[in-house]
Scaffold this motif. Structure first.
Motif: not given
Length: 372
Positions: A8-14, A19-20, A25-27, A230-233
């Protein structure tokens, strides 16, 4: 066999429009550091490499750089599958020559029944699929659910089991008893829902993707790695990282946490406090912040003032609501639609509409008028 399990990298997710790519890239570089430190024999990626089926050019370039570094430079064998966010057709391009460098990427249902033997382990790579793929492959029109499909899938895989080796399943779906987060796309499309964990018992380990919480499932032989960010609250209190999996006489699991470049945090304060250096110097204002505002009064130009100090605001909510008067509500009721919309927007957002937003509003009202 010792390997690293991620997904679940979801590269390109906002995240709320932010922009993440920098944070991703860091993680992901942190994951490589863990793989080298732990001296793993391989890296498993259980789906959702990208966030969209047609990822942005920058996302594809990042993934390509990672695979060159991980697989070609560092010589890590990679076992990966496509997830429900990925395009199986697009990801399949190049897989035949990828395998020559021990980068095994399966995106098609039929590929999952031929295990990849590596050291003392057989890896079965089962990408995200819908029941129609199983119906077609097994020529069985009675298959309507993921459970019905997985019963046949596991039976078929067991025919290829080598009793002298360990068996690992890499897949991307929802297991009964797991807990979901808000950032995960529902996977029930096409009837592909949950499967009971008991179906996974024949495998020594099941490396799962799809759910973003590494603690979502506590089955003895199966785990979700969770997303590395983390992709959501709703994920604010979740631990993010990867599993180090040791397959010896017994299964040994070790979860290694990753520290993000910017975390998600909540702040409760008055507007005056939020603008006070003595307050904001006590927190990491570079984090993605959900702000809970104590004030009830309307604050002109609120968001612009806050963003000047806190560059990554996810949202602002008032703890006790806003002051409203009866006379004000009565005044609003007799205003023209355009003025009413302007006033409502200003009260909700805390700042006036921009010229572009005003233009959109006028165009919409004009279209509604013409329709009537």
């Amino acid at each position: 066999m010792r390997f690293l399990h991620t997904a679940d990298w979801h590269i390109g997710k906002k995240l709320q429009g932010y922009d993440l790519l920098k944070e991703q890239e860091h993680v992901l570089s942190e994951i490589l550091t863990i793989a080298k430190k732990e001296k793993v024999d391989a890296i498993v990626i259980a789906g959702d490499l990208y966030d969209r089926s047609i990822p942005a050019v920058e996302a594809v370039e990042m993934f390509n750089r990672l695979m060159i570094d991980w697989n070609l430079n560092e010589k890590f064998p990679i076992f990966a599958i496509s997830g429900n966010h990925d395009s199986s057709v697009r990801l399949s391009a190049g897989t035949e020559w990828f395998s020559q460098t021990k980068f095994f990427l399966h995106t098609r249902f039929a590929e999952s029944f031929q295990p990849i033997d590596y050291q003392n382990t057989q890896f079965f790579l089962l990408p995200y699929f819908e029941p129609i793929s199983a119906r077609s492959y097994f020529e069985d029109d009675t298959i309507r659910t993921v459970q019905q499909a997985m019963e046949k899938v596991v039976d078929q895989m067991q025919l290829a089991f080598d009793p002298a080796k360990k068996q690992v399943l890499v897949s991307h779906f929802f297991v009964t008893g797991s807990k979901k987060s808000d950032s995960e796309t529902k996977i029930e499309v096409g009837g592909l829902d949950a499967i009971p964990g008991g179906l996974l018992e024949p495998f020594d380990y099941v490396a799962l993707g799809h759910l973003h919480n590494q603690a979502a499932l506590q089955q003895e032989n199966a785990r979700y790695s969770g997303s590395p960010l983390k992709f959501s609250l709703s994920e604010i209190n979740q631990k993010k990282g990867v599993w180090i999996v040791d397959l010896t006489d017994t299964l040994v699991l070790d979860f290694q946490e990753i520290t993000p470049l910017y975390d998600i945090a909540e702040v409760t304060a008055s507007f005056k406090e939020l603008l006070d250096p003595s307050f904001y110097h006590t927190i990491n204002r570079e984090n993605y912040l959900q702000i809970y505002l104590k004030d009830r009064a309307v604050i002109p130009n609120m968001m612009n003032q806050l963003r000047a100090i806190y560059p990554r605001i996810l949202g602002v909510e008032r703890v006790n609501g806003r002051h409203r008067s009866t006379s004000k509500r009565q005044t609003l009721e007799i205003k023209q639609p355009k003025k009413l919309a302007e006033t409502f927007f200003t009260e909700m957002v805390g700042e006036p509409m921009t010229e572009q937003q005003m233009s959109w509003l006028e165009e919409t009202l004009q279209e509604l008028t013409e329709t009537e």
